[in-house]
Design an enzyme around this catalytic site. Structure first.
Site, PDB file in Angstrom:
ATOM      1  CB  VAL A  41      -1.940  -5.753   6.394  1.00  0.00           C
ATOM      2  CG1 VAL A  41      -0.903  -7.119   5.821  1.00  0.00           C
ATOM      3  CG2 VAL A  41      -2.103  -6.156   8.016  1.00  0.00           C
TER       4      VAL A  41
ATOM      5  N   GLY B  45       0.768  -1.258   0.082  1.00  0.00           N
ATOM      6  CA  GLY B  45      -0.112  -0.072  -0.093  1.00  0.00           C
ATOM      7  C   GLY B  45       0.774   1.151   0.181  1.00  0.00           C
TER       8      GLY B  45
ATOM      9  CB  CYS C  84      -2.287   8.659   9.973  1.00  0.00           C
ATOM     10  SG  CYS C  84      -1.475   7.236   8.994  1.00  0.00           S
TER      11      CYS C  84
END
Ligand code: UDX
Ligand code: ADP
Length: 479
Positions: A85, A9, A271
């Protein structure tokens, strides 16, 4: 040495590409369960937009950097396994709306235990709540078949849009591990990887919990600065102060510093909100409700800033936007990325759609499919692997996505700038004004336009935390 990273990612891809570039002696494999993502990493059209990333990938791909869906093979061959992940916010059950869902982490850990035939260092790279390493350690050691696993926490501090720069010259690299001889040896091994290009004094070694908590704390502190200045922006509008002048004056204090004091329509990204929610949950679980509430307020101010923006729009346009066309310029959560995770644009667009507006959206890096998906997705659903998300979302009818700012603004009643893309600073606003309905409104959620110039052209301008247009002053107070 062989490194494998699970999860290709925004974090895993760029980080591994830079490790491969800086460490030609190390073989790096990036694996993912999503075949389409891996195919994209192996093509000319990388799955994420990040300035400078293309060149780095081109230099190492097929030399010492490989992208593959053969997760088990690469994990079993690796000496060091990074885990990067998804860690979505739980939507159901214990801790719903706050706690991290560690489903993908746990399945990755169980898979590592299953396929391993030699000792491994397992590195926690995706942000996870404090004490996750302990849980992972338990899964690994209880399934180890005599293999020695060392768990390290090595949180990533790169910001999107500047990922390559941040990885080339990080402020610091943080490595947390067990304070045992085995733990210390593992820390040294990972340190030797970064030491290929990061000066020794910038590599900080701590215990596991400090490393995990430092990541949540750093993001909470950064988000708190934005919510603080955004709270001030509301007061500036009420008093006639200018938030840019205030943040300049405040930031000149070397104890405070100038960064992360730009008032905006709100912070977004994968985040800040998620990590603060995790922090809040950890505080609650540890019997610290006052501390939990303190951090919760950072999120509340962010939500307030988004709804305040929508309210300003509606109230200045005669309290109705029903049937009116809005050009939405920018949809990504910040400039220089195509990432839309938790972007404030989602809440602003939903707010306008809730008042029956029509939207014409333009963002240089975000596709129509992504925008439609974002506007129909449930809160927190974005953080599941792409292949588990709905393939062709049902389109929101009042929304069209166009590939040019002039097309978006044609015949519009209002323009909303929601991302600070550089190109929005230099648009031909006279041309835009001439092609809009009158009175022509412009709502700048990122303080990118020259307010005076636009008012001279004829626009009614609202800019976050700036002295109000006389038009807006006469409108009812914001709810
Ligand atoms: C952040 C942290 O910076 C990074 O260290 C961490 O590893 C991951 O989270 P990122 O989410 O990529 O990185 O972007 P960041 O540059 O921090 O911006 C977050 C949000 O805050 C964006 O929506 C941005 O537009 C907004 N922002 C930032 C402001 O509104 N004002 C500012 O002054 C700075
Ligand atoms: P980040 O921004 O933290 O890098 P992303 O959502 O962009 O997060 O990337 C996480 C990646 O991890 C996704 O591409 C997803 O498909 C992948 N992934 C999740 N679970 C597993 C797993 N068990 N094995 C391999 N890849 C996984």
């Amino acid at each position: 040495m062989k490194i494998c990273c699970i999860g290709a990612g925004y974090v895993g891809g760029p980080t591994m590409a830079v490790i491969a570039l800086k460490c030609p002696d190390i073989q790096v494999a990036v694996v993912d369960i999503s075949a389409s993502r891996i195919n994209a990493w192996n093509s000319d059209q990388l799955p994420i937009y990040e300035p400078g990333l293309d060149e780095v990938v081109k230099q190492c791909r097929e030399k010492n950097l490989f992208f593959s869906t053969d997760v088990e093979k690469h994990v079993s061959e690796a000496d060091v396994v990074f885990v990067s992940v998804n860690t979505p916010t739980k939507t159901q059950g214990l801790g719903a709306g706050k706690a991290a869902d560690l489903t993908y982490w746990e399945s990755a850990a169980r898979m590592i235990a299953d396929v391993s035939k030699s000792d491994k260092i397992v590195v926690e790279k995706s942000t996870v709540p404090v004490k996750t390493a302990e849980a992972i350690e338990k899964i690994l050691t209880h399934n180890s078949k005599g293999i020695n696993f060392q768990i390290l926490s090595n949180p990533e501090f790169l910001a999107e849009g500047t990922a390559i720069q941040d990885l080339f010259a990080p402020d610091r690299v943080l490595i947390g591990g067990r304070e045992t001889p085995g733990g210390k040896k593992a820390i040294e091994t990972l340190k030797s990887v970064y030491a290929h290009w990061v000066p020794e004094e910038r590599i900080i070694c701590t215990n596991l919990w400090s490393a995990e908590l430092s990541k949540l704390a750093a993001n909470a502190f950064l988000a708190q600065r934005i919510s603080s200045v955004n709270a001030m922006s509301a007061l500036c509008e009420a008093t006639g102060a200018d938030v840019s002048q205030v943040s300049h004056a405040v930031g000149k204090d070397t104890r405070i510093g100038p960064k992360f004091l730009n008032a905006s329509v709100g912070f977004g990204g994968s985040c800040f909100q998620k990590d603060i929610l995790n922090l809040v949950y950890i505080c609650e679980c540890n019997g610290l409700p006052e501390v939990a509430n303190y951090w919760k307020q950072v999120i509340k101010v962010n939500d307030y800033q988004k709804s305040r923006f929508v309210n300003r729009i509606v109230s200045s346009m005669f309290n109705t936007v029903s049937g009116k066309k809005f050009a939405v310029l920018g949809f990504a959560f910040k400039k220089d990325t195509g990432d839309t995770r938790e972007t404030p644009a989602i809440d602003v667009c939903k707010g306008l759609l809730g008042d029956k507006a029509r939207l014409s959206i333009y963002d240089p890096q975000v596709s129509e499919d992504q925008i439609q998906r974002d506007l129909t997705m449930k809160k927190f659903d974005w953080d599941h692997p792409i292949h588990l998300q709905p393939l062709s979302p049902t389109a929101v009818k009042q929304v069209s996505v166009v590939w040019d700012a002039y097309e978006a603004t044609k015949d519009a009643h209002g323009v909303c700038i929601l991302t600070e893309w550089d190109e929005f600073k230099n648009l031909d606003y006279k041309r835009i004004y001439d092609n809009m309905q009158k009175p022509a409104f412009l709502f700048d959620g990122r303080n990118v336009v020259d307010v005076q110039k636009l008012r001279q052209i004829g626009f009614i301008v609202y800019s976050i935390g700036k002295p109000l247009d006389s038009w807006l002053k006469d409108m009812p107070a914001v709810a």
